[in-house]
Design an enzyme around this catalytic site. Structure first.
Site, PDB file in Angstrom:
ATOM      1  CB  VAL A 256      -2.521  -6.015  -1.661  1.00 25.60           C
ATOM      2  CG1 VAL A 256      -1.348  -5.048  -1.582  1.00 25.60           C
ATOM      3  CG2 VAL A 256      -2.538  -6.722  -3.019  1.00 25.60           C
TER       4      VAL A 256
ATOM      5  N   GLY B 283       0.281 -15.514  -4.612  1.00 26.69           N
ATOM      6  CA  GLY B 283       0.162 -16.162  -3.318  1.00 26.69           C
ATOM      7  C   GLY B 283       1.455 -16.126  -2.523  1.00 26.69           C
TER       8      GLY B 283
ATOM      9  CG  ASP C 178       0.614 -11.264   8.645  1.00 24.36           C
ATOM     10  OD1 ASP C 178      -0.595 -11.500   8.624  1.00 24.36           O
ATOM     11  OD2 ASP C 178       1.247 -10.824   7.673  1.00 24.36           O
TER      12      ASP C 178
ATOM     13  CG  ASP D  61      -1.682  -8.886   5.417  1.00 22.58           C
ATOM     14  OD1 ASP D  61      -1.242  -9.916   5.962  1.00 22.58           O
ATOM     15  OD2 ASP D  61      -2.898  -8.691   5.220  1.00 22.58           O
TER      16      ASP D  61
ATOM     17  CD  GLU E 112      -2.183  -4.052   2.309  1.00 27.59           C
ATOM     18  OE1 GLU E 112      -2.508  -4.538   3.413  1.00 27.59           O
ATOM     19  OE2 GLU E 112      -2.985  -3.885   1.368  1.00 27.59           O
TER      20      GLU E 112
ATOM     21  CG  ASP F 194     -12.957   2.344  12.575  1.00 29.48           C
ATOM     22  OD1 ASP F 194     -13.321   2.479  11.384  1.00 29.48           O
ATOM     23  OD2 ASP F 194     -13.762   2.199  13.512  1.00 29.48           O
TER      24      ASP F 194
END
Length: 539
Positions: free
Chosen positions: A341, A374, A493, A465, A338, A318
């Site tokens: 992801v 990763g 984070d 992220d 981003e 949101d």
């Protein structure tokens, strides 16, 4: 005649062996005597706060003879936090929190194990706002600190307030005019839309009653309904009641034992009973509810079975939706990126948002940047900008994670295709950020700076992220210089010390003073808007 006390007090603070700059604060904020609850100052300055009239509010806080409620003093202190003066905010909120402690008669400053069951109901809401604000004042400061005690108090105050509301005493905890940092700006818009009757960012319950919220949504325009469905799919809400079995425990913890007694575990053929249905609201988060967010051994296998595409909460999505809308309304040019992801859920949502809500923004793209292998092992020692200390790379919280959150590029492309959103406006950038971003955007790294190539993308949004110190710092070095003035940086984070240290190091080196604001869903995220006077692409 009694001596008149000064309107301002000079406060000196020593931290980490070095005195920080002096702060002059209104006396009423650092000597919180003569406080009343829900006092004669009406909305307690909330209207001034919401309209950005911070100086006027602080001037009122020094007015002699004005009976100032705890709500008013909280809001006056909040102006410092919203302007980015986290030290002044820390001082003021610590004093107000000390006053709160006197109202529930405890010497345990950080809440201990109590549940505030015997606390004065009238102080629950203003003191909850005070503790939330104090928490964020400390969380946003460059100096490392432990906020676990404050976080525990926020949780328990939130739970006490929720229990009071569920027990029919909502009028006693209505909140008055006390605002938290989550109640203003975009955060306030998200919280008000999701749960107007209770406070937002209340951790486990997020301000939403856990029973009776239901899943139905029948109102809204076509774009809104589409985005609502997209959020339900990406967060795996559509199948959660068949997979999760802890809802009865949550109801029991909320003292709704009768409802909990009838809540069994659903199966692939039969869903849970209607009263046991997981409510769809701001705090719904696939990873958080299922307990798959610690990085422990075995979680990745279970995560693979539960095919959600994002670990973000509904409130995060949101907020992202509203933030992008604000950027476009403000005329900020550029694409959306981003960095980090996982399965691509946030990027899928951004592409769907462009298609459904902003069809006129036909040239904007979504950049999907990830190693797709990763989280890599730590590469850099961690520098603490505020103290000049350097810590070994092994102290990064991600260093010993067994689960590295691996999702290959083909799997992410597949997820885009499943939602019908893979097209030429989705660009993949594969590789570790210190290697993959410079050829696309250039880099401001001290180790290997390089200019952006011709035609390098311009960004309006940079969402990071990456979890680890290396990844966050590399993403900032590799993309921030291509962010337009007025653009936004979202750090997913913030609860991880390495990520936070990377942000403070980068901001300090570039003298970035834009206030850090929290994401509204929990204490795990932060964001800021790039200053309109900061250098942009091409500078």
């Amino acid at each position: 005649m009694a001596a008149q006390r000064p309107r301002w007090l000079v406060v000196l603070v020593a931290a980490c062996g070095a005195r920080e700059p002096e702060r002059m604060l209104p006396t009423t904020l650092v000597v919180p005597d003569d406080i009343v609850v829900d006092g004669v100052d009406g909305d307690a300055g909330a209207s001034l706060l919401r309209s950005g009239r911070y100086g006027e509010l602080r001037e009122l806080a020094m007015t002699e003879g004005l009976v100032q409620s705890v709500e008013f003093r909280n809001n006056a202190a909040l102006t410092y936090l919203l302007e980015g003066d986290t030290l002044a905010a820390d001082i003021a909120f610590s004093r107000l929190a000390a006053w709160c402690e006197t109202r529930w008669n405890s010497s345990d400053f950080y809440g201990g194990a109590r549940d505030f069951a015997g606390a004065d109901a009238l102080v629950l809401s203003p003191c909850l706002a005070i503790y939330k604000n104090w928490y964020w004042a400390l969380a946003a400061r460059p100096l490392p600190s432990d906020q676990s005690g404050l976080s525990a108090t926020v949780v328990r105050l939130s739970s006490a307030r929720l229990h009071a509301a569920l027990e029919g005493r909502a009028a006693d905890v209505a909140g008055g005019g006390a605002l938290s940092v989550y109640d203003v700006g975009l955060e306030g818009e998200v919280c008000a839309a999701g749960a107007p009757e209770l406070a937002c960012a209340d951790d486990r319950f997020g301000g939403e009653a856990p029973a009776g919220a239901g899943a139905a949504r029948l109102e809204g325009d076509a774009a809104g309904l589409y985005l609502d469905g997209l959020k339900r799919g990406l967060t795996n809400y559509l199948h959660a009641d068949f997979e999760l079995g802890e809802w009865a425990a949550i109801l029991g913890d909320a003292r709704l034992h009768d409802a909990a007694a009838g809540c069994g575990v659903g199966s692939a053929e039969s869903p849970v009973a209607a009263p046991c249905e997981h409510p769809f609201g701001l705090t719904w988060r696939a990873a958080g509810v299922s307990g798959l967010s610690s990085g422990a051994d075995g979680e990745e296998a279970e995560r693979a079975r539960r095919r959600y595409q994002t670990t973000l909460s509904v409130a995060d999505l949101d907020h992202l939706e509203r933030l992008v809308g604000r950027l476009f309304d403000d005329g900020v040019p550029g694409d959306l990126m981003e960095a980090g992801v996982f399965r691509g859920g946030a990027c899928i949502f951004l592409r769907g948002l462009l298609a459904a809500a902003f069809p006129r923004e036909a040239t904007r793209r979504v950049f999907v940047a990830d190693s797709f292998a990763g989280i890599p092992p730590p590469r850099l020692d961690i520098e603490v900008a505020a103290t000049g200390e350097t810590h070994a790379k092994e102290v990064d919280p991600t260093a010993d994670w067994t689960d590295r959150f691996v999702s290959g590029v083909d799997a992410v492309r597949y997820n885009f295709r499943r939602y019908g959103l893979l097209d030429g406006r989705v660009a993949f950038v594969e590789g570790f950020f210190n290697e993959s971003l410079p050829p696309v955007l250039g880099s401001t790294s001290d180790v290997a700076p390089c200019p952006p190539p011709a035609g390098a993308p311009v960004l309006a949004l940079l969402r990071i992220d990456a979890d680890a110190y290396d990844g966050v710092l590399d993403a900032l070095h590799g993309a921030y210089h291509r962010l337009s003035p007025g653009g936004a940086v979202v750090i997913d984070d913030w609860h991880l010390g390495g990520a936070r240290a990377a942000v403070h190091k980068f901001r300090a080196a570039r003298h970035i003073v834009a206030p850090l604001r929290p994401l509204p869903s929990d204490h795990h995220g932060a964001y800021w808007r790039k200053g309109w006077d900061e250098p942009g692409p091409g500078s």
